[in-house]
Design a protein around this motif. Structure first.
Motif, PDB file in Angstrom:
ATOM      1  N   ALA A  99       0.824  -1.205   0.000  1.00  0.00           N
ATOM      2  CA  ALA A  99       0.000   0.000   0.000  1.00  0.00           C
ATOM      3  C   ALA A  99       0.863   1.261   0.000  1.00  0.00           C
ATOM      4  CB  ALA A  99      -0.916  -0.011   1.220  1.00  0.00           C
ATOM      5  N   ILE A 100       1.900   1.255   0.796  1.00  0.00           N
ATOM      6  CA  ILE A 100       2.803   2.412   0.854  1.00  0.00           C
ATOM      7  C   ILE A 100       3.461   2.647  -0.504  1.00  0.00           C
ATOM      8  CG2 ILE A 100       4.971   3.252   1.844  1.00  0.00           C
ATOM      9  CD1 ILE A 100       4.123   1.910   4.483  1.00  0.00           C
ATOM     10  N   ALA A 101       3.865   1.565  -1.174  1.00  0.00           N
ATOM     11  CA  ALA A 101       4.491   1.683  -2.490  1.00  0.00           C
ATOM     12  C   ALA A 101       3.538   2.313  -3.505  1.00  0.00           C
ATOM     13  CB  ALA A 101       4.960   0.313  -2.974  1.00  0.00           C
ATOM     14  N   VAL A 102       2.258   1.918  -3.450  1.00  0.00           N
ATOM     15  CA  VAL A 102       1.249   2.491  -4.359  1.00  0.00           C
ATOM     16  C   VAL A 102       1.144   3.998  -4.143  1.00  0.00           C
ATOM     17  CG1 VAL A 102      -1.232   2.579  -4.862  1.00  0.00           C
ATOM     18  CG2 VAL A 102      -0.092   0.373  -4.609  1.00  0.00           C
ATOM     19  N   LEU A 103       1.070   4.412  -2.893  1.00  0.00           N
ATOM     20  CA  LEU A 103       0.905   5.830  -2.575  1.00  0.00           C
ATOM     21  C   LEU A 103       2.167   6.627  -2.882  1.00  0.00           C
ATOM     22  CD1 LEU A 103      -1.051   5.272   0.724  1.00  0.00           C
ATOM     23  CD2 LEU A 103      -1.957   6.361  -1.335  1.00  0.00           C
ATOM     24  N   LEU A 131      -4.909   0.688   7.835  1.00  0.00           N
ATOM     25  CA  LEU A 131      -5.240   2.036   7.393  1.00  0.00           C
ATOM     26  C   LEU A 131      -4.416   3.096   8.097  1.00  0.00           C
ATOM     27  CD1 LEU A 131      -6.978   4.248   6.068  1.00  0.00           C
ATOM     28  CD2 LEU A 131      -8.633   3.907   7.912  1.00  0.00           C
ATOM     29  N   ALA A 132      -4.396   3.060   9.413  1.00  0.00           N
ATOM     30  CA  ALA A 132      -3.712   4.104  10.177  1.00  0.00           C
ATOM     31  C   ALA A 132      -2.211   4.111   9.909  1.00  0.00           C
ATOM     32  CB  ALA A 132      -3.980   3.914  11.669  1.00  0.00           C
ATOM     33  N   ARG A 133      -1.598   2.952   9.865  1.00  0.00           N
ATOM     34  CA  ARG A 133      -0.150   2.906   9.636  1.00  0.00           C
ATOM     35  C   ARG A 133       0.214   3.402   8.246  1.00  0.00           C
ATOM     36  NH1 ARG A 133       2.202  -2.786  11.079  1.00  0.00           N
ATOM     37  NH2 ARG A 133       4.056  -1.748  10.242  1.00  0.00           N
ATOM     38  N   VAL A 134      -0.587   3.037   7.258  1.00  0.00           N
ATOM     39  CA  VAL A 134      -0.324   3.492   5.888  1.00  0.00           C
ATOM     40  C   VAL A 134      -0.505   5.008   5.786  1.00  0.00           C
ATOM     41  CG1 VAL A 134      -1.153   3.396   3.508  1.00  0.00           C
ATOM     42  CG2 VAL A 134      -0.898   1.287   4.826  1.00  0.00           C
ATOM     43  N   ALA A 135      -1.548   5.528   6.407  1.00  0.00           N
ATOM     44  CA  ALA A 135      -1.810   6.961   6.360  1.00  0.00           C
ATOM     45  C   ALA A 135      -0.680   7.752   7.014  1.00  0.00           C
ATOM     46  CB  ALA A 135      -3.137   7.270   7.038  1.00  0.00           C
ATOM     47  N   ILE A 188      -2.985   6.069  19.192  1.00  0.00           N
ATOM     48  CA  ILE A 188      -3.110   6.986  18.058  1.00  0.00           C
ATOM     49  C   ILE A 188      -3.707   6.247  16.857  1.00  0.00           C
ATOM     50  CG2 ILE A 188      -1.817   8.347  16.363  1.00  0.00           C
ATOM     51  CD1 ILE A 188      -2.126   9.728  19.050  1.00  0.00           C
ATOM     52  N   LEU A 189      -3.226   5.023  16.619  1.00  0.00           N
ATOM     53  CA  LEU A 189      -3.744   4.223  15.505  1.00  0.00           C
ATOM     54  C   LEU A 189      -5.245   3.968  15.689  1.00  0.00           C
ATOM     55  CD1 LEU A 189      -0.901   1.551  15.044  1.00  0.00           C
ATOM     56  CD2 LEU A 189      -1.176   3.750  13.896  1.00  0.00           C
ATOM     57  N   ARG A 190      -5.636   3.671  16.930  1.00  0.00           N
ATOM     58  CA  ARG A 190      -7.052   3.431  17.207  1.00  0.00           C
ATOM     59  C   ARG A 190      -7.882   4.701  17.009  1.00  0.00           C
ATOM     60  NH1 ARG A 190      -9.487  -0.697  16.565  1.00  0.00           N
ATOM     61  NH2 ARG A 190     -10.822   0.698  15.397  1.00  0.00           N
ATOM     62  N   SER A 191      -7.357   5.821  17.491  1.00  0.00           N
ATOM     63  CA  SER A 191      -8.075   7.095  17.385  1.00  0.00           C
ATOM     64  C   SER A 191      -8.269   7.496  15.928  1.00  0.00           C
ATOM     65  CB  SER A 191      -7.308   8.186  18.146  1.00  0.00           C
ATOM     66  OG  SER A 191      -7.951   9.434  18.016  1.00  0.00           O
TER      67      SER A 191
END
Length: 231
Positions: A99-103, A131-135, A188-191
């Motif tokens: 996912a990171i590579a795509v972005l 989602l959170a880690r990729v963002a 933070i990831l949960r929030s």
């Protein structure tokens, strides 16, 4: 695929779209959507001008025979990215890296934070790891997306799809730059994930259930077995 599959879907089902202007013309963005039907990954890219890449099971790409090759070609054509999800944590890390590579290439990445399709049309708790880690790793804006009525087109057990108009509602991008550098903090990831799920809930109008969809599916399966036993 946009000309063939995409045009065919739009001509047949005539999906309505709101908020298309929120999708950037260029540059990376994450489309975080609820998940009602297998067709979600086809309808969303069909109504957008840009390619959207989703993660798909590796089995779709390495099945043997002519049918397997045709299936692989189809999923590649509609922007699916093969990831082996059978390897536990290692598979999850591979999915995040993909996912990171795509972005980082400046493209659009689509993700279903619930992790699986809703078993009953309600919105379930988002999984915070992906989602959170990729963002946070990419700084890409997150666009909440609501798929509406796609589950009614071809419910489980129905072979012939019902021709009707599904909807797609795209929200304004969410900025999580305030959390930059905090991807190691599970709170933070949960929030972040909960904020995205709340935005999806407001767009979709779905009832929210604060458990994971996988747990709900297991509970429903157990209840069904219990009912069979009673019968």
């Amino acid at each position: 695929m946009k000309v063939s599959v995409g045009a065919g879907l739009k001509a047949t089902f005539r999906p309505w779209v709101e908020g298309k202007e929120h999708v950037p013309a260029t540059g990376p963005a994450i489309l975080a959507s609820n998940h009602l039907s297998f067709s979600d990954s086809f309808f969303l890219p069909a109504v957008l001008d840009r390619r959207v890449t989703f993660i798909a099971k590796a089995e779709y790409f390495n099945s043997p025979g002519v049918k397997g090759r045709l299936t692989a070609a189809f999923f590649k054509g509609v922007g699916q990215l093969p990831v082996d999800r059978s390897g536990g944590r290692g598979a999850g890390e591979a999915a995040i890296a993909s996912a990171i590579a795509v972005l980082e290439r400046g493209e659009l990445f689509g993700i279903y934070p619930e992790g699986t399709r809703s078993p009953d049309g309600r919105l379930y708790r988002g999984k915070s790891g992906g989602l959170a880690r990729v963002a946070l790793a990419t700084g890409a804006p997150v666009l909440p997306v609501a798929m509406i009525d796609t589950e009614k087109i071809q419910p489980p057990g129905k072979i012939v799809p019902k021709v009707m108009r599904p909807g797609i509602r795209i929200g304004a991008p969410l900025d999580f730059s305030r959390y930059q550098g905090m991807e190691g903090d599970r709170f933070i990831l949960r929030s972040l994930t909960d904020e995205v799920m709340y935005a999806i809930m407001r767009l979709s109008g779905q009832e929210y259930v604060d458990i994971y969809a996988t747990v709900a599916k297991r509970q429903l399966a157990q209840a069904a077995k219990g009912g069979d036993a009673d019968d």
